[in-house]
Design a protein around this motif. Structure first.
Motif, short mmCIF file in Angstrom:
data_model
loop_
_atom_site.label_atom_id
_atom_site.label_comp_id
_atom_site.label_asym_id
_atom_site.label_seq_id
_atom_site.Cartn_x
_atom_site.Cartn_y
_atom_site.Cartn_z
N MET A 54 -23.50 -8.81 -28.91
CA MET A 54 -24.44 -8.25 -27.94
C MET A 54 -25.33 -9.30 -27.31
N GLY A 55 -25.27 -10.53 -27.81
CA GLY A 55 -26.10 -11.60 -27.26
C GLY A 55 -27.57 -11.48 -27.61
N LEU A 56 -27.89 -10.84 -28.71
CA LEU A 56 -29.28 -10.66 -29.12
C LEU A 56 -29.71 -11.75 -30.09
N ASP A 57 -30.87 -12.38 -29.79
CA ASP A 57 -31.45 -13.37 -30.70
C ASP A 57 -32.54 -12.75 -31.57
N LYS A 58 -33.11 -11.62 -31.11
CA LYS A 58 -34.16 -10.92 -31.85
C LYS A 58 -33.90 -9.43 -31.72
N LEU A 59 -34.32 -8.73 -32.76
CA LEU A 59 -34.19 -7.27 -32.72
C LEU A 59 -35.19 -6.68 -33.70
N LYS A 60 -35.91 -5.64 -33.24
CA LYS A 60 -36.78 -4.88 -34.13
C LYS A 60 -36.03 -3.60 -34.45
N ALA A 61 -35.75 -3.40 -35.74
CA ALA A 61 -35.00 -2.23 -36.17
C ALA A 61 -35.83 -1.49 -37.21
N GLY A 62 -36.60 -0.52 -36.75
CA GLY A 62 -37.48 0.22 -37.67
C GLY A 62 -38.53 -0.71 -38.25
N THR A 63 -38.54 -0.83 -39.56
CA THR A 63 -39.54 -1.69 -40.21
C THR A 63 -39.06 -3.12 -40.37
N PHE A 64 -37.87 -3.43 -39.86
CA PHE A 64 -37.28 -4.75 -40.03
C PHE A 64 -37.29 -5.52 -38.72
N ASN A 65 -37.52 -6.82 -38.82
CA ASN A 65 -37.43 -7.72 -37.67
C ASN A 65 -36.29 -8.68 -37.94
N LEU A 66 -35.35 -8.74 -37.03
CA LEU A 66 -34.21 -9.65 -37.15
C LEU A 66 -34.37 -10.76 -36.12
N SER A 67 -34.15 -11.97 -36.54
CA SER A 67 -34.18 -13.10 -35.61
C SER A 67 -33.38 -14.24 -36.22
N TYR A 68 -33.03 -15.18 -35.40
CA TYR A 68 -32.28 -16.36 -35.85
C TYR A 68 -33.22 -17.54 -35.91
N ARG A 69 -33.00 -18.43 -36.85
CA ARG A 69 -33.73 -19.69 -36.90
C ARG A 69 -32.69 -20.80 -36.95
N LYS A 70 -33.07 -21.93 -36.44
CA LYS A 70 -32.16 -23.06 -36.45
C LYS A 70 -32.33 -23.84 -37.75
N SER A 71 -31.23 -24.39 -38.23
CA SER A 71 -31.27 -25.23 -39.41
C SER A 71 -30.20 -26.29 -39.27
N LYS A 72 -30.31 -27.31 -40.09
CA LYS A 72 -29.32 -28.38 -40.08
C LYS A 72 -28.68 -28.48 -41.45
N ALA A 73 -27.38 -28.67 -41.48
CA ALA A 73 -26.64 -28.83 -42.72
C ALA A 73 -25.66 -29.97 -42.55
N VAL A 74 -25.36 -30.64 -43.62
CA VAL A 74 -24.41 -31.75 -43.59
C VAL A 74 -23.02 -31.20 -43.87
#
Length: 161
Positions: free
Chosen positions: A93-113
């Motif tokens: 759906m191309g969503l980076d954030k979503l409020k779903a009821g009492t939950f907040n969904l979002s992406y964060r960036k991280s780095k891994a080797v």
């Protein structure tokens, strides 16, 4: 308590003490066992019966722990599949954030080797665990080869049949 081996009356109290004792209290049980006036054969037989009862209980606990561990792993896998499903759908759906009821969904960036080829890494970036090959050392010592830093020791192990 159903026991594979029935204990003499004198030992039932000891069994209950051991089952309810904290590890630091177990030493006082030696005095209790010493106070029981039975022949060495009778005392040994009852202690061995108790030993096998404890081993049986320990085996039951191990089996239950394995069953619960497998159940826990299955539940963790189901939860992870739910999270992966949600991740996949949000990406579609191309969503980076979503409020779903009492939950907040979002992406964060991280780095891994990501190691592409461990063979080309220099030694400073590798971890090496060195352990002794005790079976090889034992064979060498038994064949008369001197192995620096190791020796063959003879132990006495109680065998109960």
């Amino acid at each position: 308590m159903n026991s594979l081996y029935e204990l003499s009356n004198n030992y039932i109290a000891v069994q209950q003490m051991i089952e309810n004792a904290e590890p630091e209290e177990l030493e006082m049980l030696n005095d209790t066992l010493d106070a029981i006036n039975d022949s060495v054969e009778v005392k040994a037989e009852n202690i061995i019966k108790f030993y096998f009862n404890l081993k049986g209980d320990a085996d039951k606990c191990k089996a239950e722990a394995q069953r619960l561990s497998a159940k826990s792993k299955a539940l963790e896998n189901k939860a992870e599949r739910m999270k992966e499903y949600l991740d996949r759908e949000l990406n579609v759906m191309g969503l980076d954030k979503l409020k779903a009821g009492t939950f907040n969904l979002s992406y964060r960036k991280s780095k891994a080797v990501e190691v592409e080829d461990i063979a080309v890494l220099s030694d400073e970036y590798k971890k090496v665990a060195v352990t002794a090959d005790k079976m090889a050392i034992k064979r060498a010592l038994q064949d008369g080869v001197e192995v620096a830093g190791a020796k063959l020791v003879e132990n006495r192990n109680l065998n109960i049949k």
